[in-house]
Design an enzyme around this catalytic site. Sequence first.
Site, short mmCIF file in Angstrom:
data_model
loop_
_atom_site.label_atom_id
_atom_site.label_comp_id
_atom_site.label_asym_id
_atom_site.label_seq_id
_atom_site.Cartn_x
_atom_site.Cartn_y
_atom_site.Cartn_z
CB SER A 73 14.28 -20.80 -22.21
OG SER A 73 14.31 -21.59 -20.97
CD GLU A 113 14.69 -23.39 -26.00
OE1 GLU A 113 15.60 -22.84 -25.13
OE2 GLU A 113 13.64 -24.05 -25.60
NE ARG A 145 17.09 -26.33 -24.58
CZ ARG A 145 17.93 -27.31 -23.74
NH1 ARG A 145 18.68 -28.20 -24.38
NH2 ARG A 145 18.03 -27.02 -22.31
#
Length: 338
Positions: free
Chosen positions: A238, A334, A164
Amino acid sequence: MQIETGVNLRSYNTFGLPALAHRLVRVRSDADVRAVVDHPEHGRAPKFLLGGGSNVVLTRDVQALVLKIEVRGRRLLEERPDAFIVEAGAGENWHDLVDWTLAQGWPGLENLGLIPGTVGAAPVQNIGAYGVELQDRFDSLDAVDLVTGRSVTLTRAMCHFGYRDSVFKQALAGKSVITRVRLRLPRPWQPVLGYVDLERRRVESGVAMPDARQVFEWVCAIRRAKLPDPSEFGNAGSFFKNPVVSEAQCRDIIGRDPEIVHYPLPDGSVKLAAGWLIDACGWKGKSVGRAAVYERQALVLVNRGGAIGAEVVTLARAIQESVYGRFGIRLEPEPVVV
Ligand SMILES: Cc1cc2nc3c(=O)[nH]c(=O)nc-3n(C[C@H](O)[C@H](O)[C@H](O)COP(=O)(O)OP(=O)(O)OC[C@H]3O[C@@H](n4cnc5c(N)ncnc54)[C@H](O)[C@@H]3O)c2cc1C
């Protein structure tokens, strides 16, 4: 260059959070970016790049000049013996691109179906799902430098992809507008089915050798069952990255919590399921104001209706504190908090 003023961004972010963009420019080409850079007043102003708004938490009005990325177009650039090279404008919808490539007979993106957002944002956090990451299908991209207005091409090595993560979240954060992305879809096609939910679907369906469209449909069905639809409950997917710990730290946690969901990584470290940690702290279904932890998946924070960014951030901090208090692990968000 047309500047829109006082634009409400509520419908431009999947969390449905209210925030005003004082000034917004729609970017439909490299030339549009250069027009902004060369503008006597706006050229030097701080900029905020917005794609589909599915990975941002807006906590206040945006003072920076918002560049809404709307570069369109998609085509097969090259058909090589070992791969199809497909190019798409940064403003194209990611899921539609996946669907279109499959319809054309160019498989390879099926595991990444139904991820919201734009093509241009996909490399920013190296999107990933069900055993495939963007970097596995990436060829190169074009970007325009926000200081010089120059167009550059970045190869995979230059993007520094990680979990990520990429150079666009690090050294180039906010400095470069991705305008086109080229994807490399390997031939012959090999399904990626290792992920437990996908494997379960395969066994249940009795299909021994699924084609790419079948895998895509399984992925979409699994996602629909697990994740809230942003049109029903605003969310950014998420909310926390899965933390990576040392083997010793993991062993220590297993000693206290034998049930902990964890995945050993090739380098000897261990990835822990952030959702499990949050659930273990009793957060599922809990809320702060109108922001809540999704009942069916503790890793997802949702807008129960009318939430503001501050409520989401307060809830996220409370979760971080309780996970740290119990496990000694710091969860990292995130999405980008603005
Ligand atoms: C229901 C749901 C499920 C999700 N599932 C997943 C998943 O499985 N895997 C996954 O990885 N992510 C997932 N996400 C997160 C999100 O979809 C991805 O991160 C997506 O790539 C964000 O795209 P966007 O266009 O909405 O980006 P935005 O939210 O608009 O922007 C995200 C960041 O990228 C920057 N940016 C946007 N466009 C550009 C550009 N053209 N050039 C340079 N910088 C740019 C922005 O400034 C910002 O920092 C999910 C989100 C939701 C809501």
